[in-house]
Design a protein around this motif. Sequence first.
Motif, PDB file in Angstrom:
ATOM      1  N   SER A  49     -13.319  49.531  30.801  1.00 37.77           N
ATOM      2  CA  SER A  49     -13.215  48.520  31.851  1.00 37.77           C
ATOM      3  C   SER A  49     -13.944  49.043  33.079  1.00 37.77           C
ATOM      4  N   ARG A  50     -14.199  48.165  34.029  1.00 38.79           N
ATOM      5  CA  ARG A  50     -14.877  48.610  35.240  1.00 38.79           C
ATOM      6  C   ARG A  50     -14.024  49.600  36.032  1.00 38.79           C
ATOM      7  N   SER A  51     -12.709  49.393  35.994  1.00 41.57           N
ATOM      8  CA  SER A  51     -11.829  50.210  36.824  1.00 41.57           C
ATOM      9  C   SER A  51     -11.376  51.505  36.153  1.00 41.57           C
ATOM     10  N   ALA A  52     -11.490  51.573  34.834  1.00 41.32           N
ATOM     11  CA  ALA A  52     -11.011  52.744  34.068  1.00 41.32           C
ATOM     12  C   ALA A  52      -9.550  53.038  34.386  1.00 41.32           C
ATOM     13  N   ARG A  53      -8.744  51.992  34.466  1.00 37.35           N
ATOM     14  CA  ARG A  53      -7.329  52.177  34.774  1.00 37.35           C
ATOM     15  C   ARG A  53      -6.635  52.901  33.620  1.00 37.35           C
ATOM     16  N   GLU A  54      -5.803  53.842  33.976  1.00 40.34           N
ATOM     17  CA  GLU A  54      -5.042  54.591  32.976  1.00 40.34           C
ATOM     18  C   GLU A  54      -3.767  53.838  32.602  1.00 40.34           C
ATOM     19  N   TRP A  55      -3.392  53.911  31.320  1.00 36.64           N
ATOM     20  CA  TRP A  55      -2.152  53.327  30.858  1.00 36.64           C
ATOM     21  C   TRP A  55      -1.324  54.423  30.205  1.00 36.64           C
ATOM     22  N   PRO A  56      -0.006  54.443  30.427  1.00 38.53           N
ATOM     23  CA  PRO A  56       0.836  55.530  29.899  1.00 38.53           C
ATOM     24  C   PRO A  56       1.103  55.377  28.408  1.00 38.53           C
ATOM     25  N   LEU A  57       0.066  55.629  27.607  1.00 36.09           N
ATOM     26  CA  LEU A  57       0.172  55.513  26.158  1.00 36.09           C
ATOM     27  C   LEU A  57      -0.279  56.819  25.522  1.00 36.09           C
ATOM     28  N   PRO A  58       0.374  57.259  24.461  1.00 34.22           N
ATOM     29  CA  PRO A  58      -0.057  58.497  23.793  1.00 34.22           C
ATOM     30  C   PRO A  58      -1.438  58.325  23.169  1.00 34.22           C
ATOM     31  N   GLY A  59      -2.287  59.308  23.385  1.00 36.99           N
ATOM     32  CA  GLY A  59      -3.612  59.254  22.781  1.00 36.99           C
ATOM     33  C   GLY A  59      -4.516  58.216  23.381  1.00 36.99           C
ATOM     34  N   TYR A  60      -4.269  57.822  24.652  1.00 37.03           N
ATOM     35  CA  TYR A  60      -5.106  56.803  25.299  1.00 37.03           C
ATOM     36  C   TYR A  60      -6.053  57.454  26.299  1.00 37.03           C
ATOM     37  N   PHE A  61      -7.310  57.004  26.282  1.00 37.25           N
ATOM     38  CA  PHE A  61      -8.330  57.509  27.191  1.00 37.25           C
ATOM     39  C   PHE A  61      -9.039  56.328  27.845  1.00 37.25           C
ATOM     40  N   ALA A  62      -9.238  56.391  29.142  1.00 37.23           N
ATOM     41  CA  ALA A  62      -9.899  55.319  29.879  1.00 37.23           C
ATOM     42  C   ALA A  62     -11.290  55.765  30.313  1.00 37.23           C
ATOM     43  N   ILE A  63     -12.267  54.880  30.162  1.00 43.23           N
ATOM     44  CA  ILE A  63     -13.635  55.158  30.600  1.00 43.23           C
ATOM     45  C   ILE A  63     -14.135  53.960  31.400  1.00 43.23           C
ATOM     46  N   ALA A  64     -14.722  54.223  32.547  1.00 46.21           N
ATOM     47  CA  ALA A  64     -15.302  53.163  33.371  1.00 46.21           C
ATOM     48  C   ALA A  64     -16.647  52.744  32.791  1.00 46.21           C
ATOM     49  N   CYS A  65     -16.826  51.443  32.621  1.00 46.01           N
ATOM     50  CA  CYS A  65     -18.089  50.953  32.064  1.00 46.01           C
ATOM     51  C   CYS A  65     -18.283  49.497  32.441  1.00 46.01           C
ATOM     52  N   ASP A  66     -19.463  49.174  32.943  1.00 44.14           N
ATOM     53  CA  ASP A  66     -19.862  47.785  33.145  1.00 44.14           C
ATOM     54  C   ASP A  66     -20.481  47.315  31.832  1.00 44.14           C
ATOM     55  N   LEU A  67     -19.765  46.491  31.106  1.00 42.07           N
ATOM     56  CA  LEU A  67     -20.175  46.107  29.757  1.00 42.07           C
ATOM     57  C   LEU A  67     -21.371  45.164  29.719  1.00 42.07           C
ATOM     58  N   THR A  68     -21.859  44.740  30.882  1.00 44.12           N
ATOM     59  CA  THR A  68     -23.039  43.875  30.922  1.00 44.12           C
ATOM     60  C   THR A  68     -24.326  44.667  31.145  1.00 44.12           C
ATOM     61  N   LYS A  69     -24.215  45.983  31.280  1.00 47.70           N
ATOM     62  CA  LYS A  69     -25.395  46.811  31.551  1.00 47.70           C
ATOM     63  C   LYS A  69     -25.735  47.637  30.310  1.00 47.70           C
ATOM     64  N   GLU A  70     -26.899  47.394  29.744  1.00 48.12           N
ATOM     65  CA  GLU A  70     -27.281  47.997  28.468  1.00 48.12           C
ATOM     66  C   GLU A  70     -27.250  49.515  28.503  1.00 48.12           C
ATOM     67  N   ALA A  71     -27.872  50.113  29.510  1.00 49.04           N
ATOM     68  CA  ALA A  71     -27.935  51.569  29.579  1.00 49.04           C
ATOM     69  C   ALA A  71     -26.545  52.172  29.728  1.00 49.04           C
ATOM     70  N   GLU A  72     -25.683  51.505  30.475  1.00 48.40           N
ATOM     71  CA  GLU A  72     -24.328  52.017  30.694  1.00 48.40           C
ATOM     72  C   GLU A  72     -23.491  51.937  29.417  1.00 48.40           C
TER      73      GLU A  72
END
Length: 222
Positions: free
Chosen positions: A38-61
């Motif tokens: 997601s753009r915000s890379a918000r963390e959620w309290p879940l086991p084995g969860y990892f958040a990454i910030a990404c603008d999904l409309t940008k090819e290089a990103e």
Amino acid sequence: MNNTENKPLMVLAGIGEGLGTALAARFAEGGYRVVGLSRSAREWPLPGYFAIACDLTKEAEVKATFEQIERQHGVPEVVIHMVGDLLIAPYLQLSAAAFEGVWRSMVLSAMLVSQQAVTRMLPAVHGTLLFAGATASLRGGARFAAFASAKFALRGLAQSLAREFHSQGIHVAHVILDGLIGDADGTELDPVALAESFWMLAHQPHSAWTHELDLRAQLERF
């Protein structure tokens, strides 16, 4: 690569509260590591969860993000695209920029995510790619021109990918969410129940794949 747990990986493109967190929780409970984009890379309290910030409309990103995921977590077995951009507006007041923005958010992002996912799944001849649709995937309502046209396009993309890649071991499915997502009272779609259906699609045997599944609450008119 951080793969010491030897768990399968699910990537959720467009995670948010509600269905997104229900999906992350269901797959985590089922033994998956989950990467949420997601753009915000918000963390959620879940086991084995990892958040990454990404603008999904940008090819290089998007490309760089999937390269990072592969380095750190491995190749995903399941990728779920569930980006939503609900724009309701009178058609004659709809700007070209707003119309294009909805298309980029929901369709271009799906194309970029699925390209990166399929590229990595093909060598293993295995993987599942799920797209979240809506009522507007089938029916364009008044003042929904931007949203419905994008959801129609997403459905067409899913059909094309299924016909191109099913024979190569990649299961592509489109899930129509017909109704509002909310409480489990029979009037709205329950996110926990929806997540169970996505889980089922991701674990179907090759001899009986579903391509399109429509889901609605018991009291939803259709």
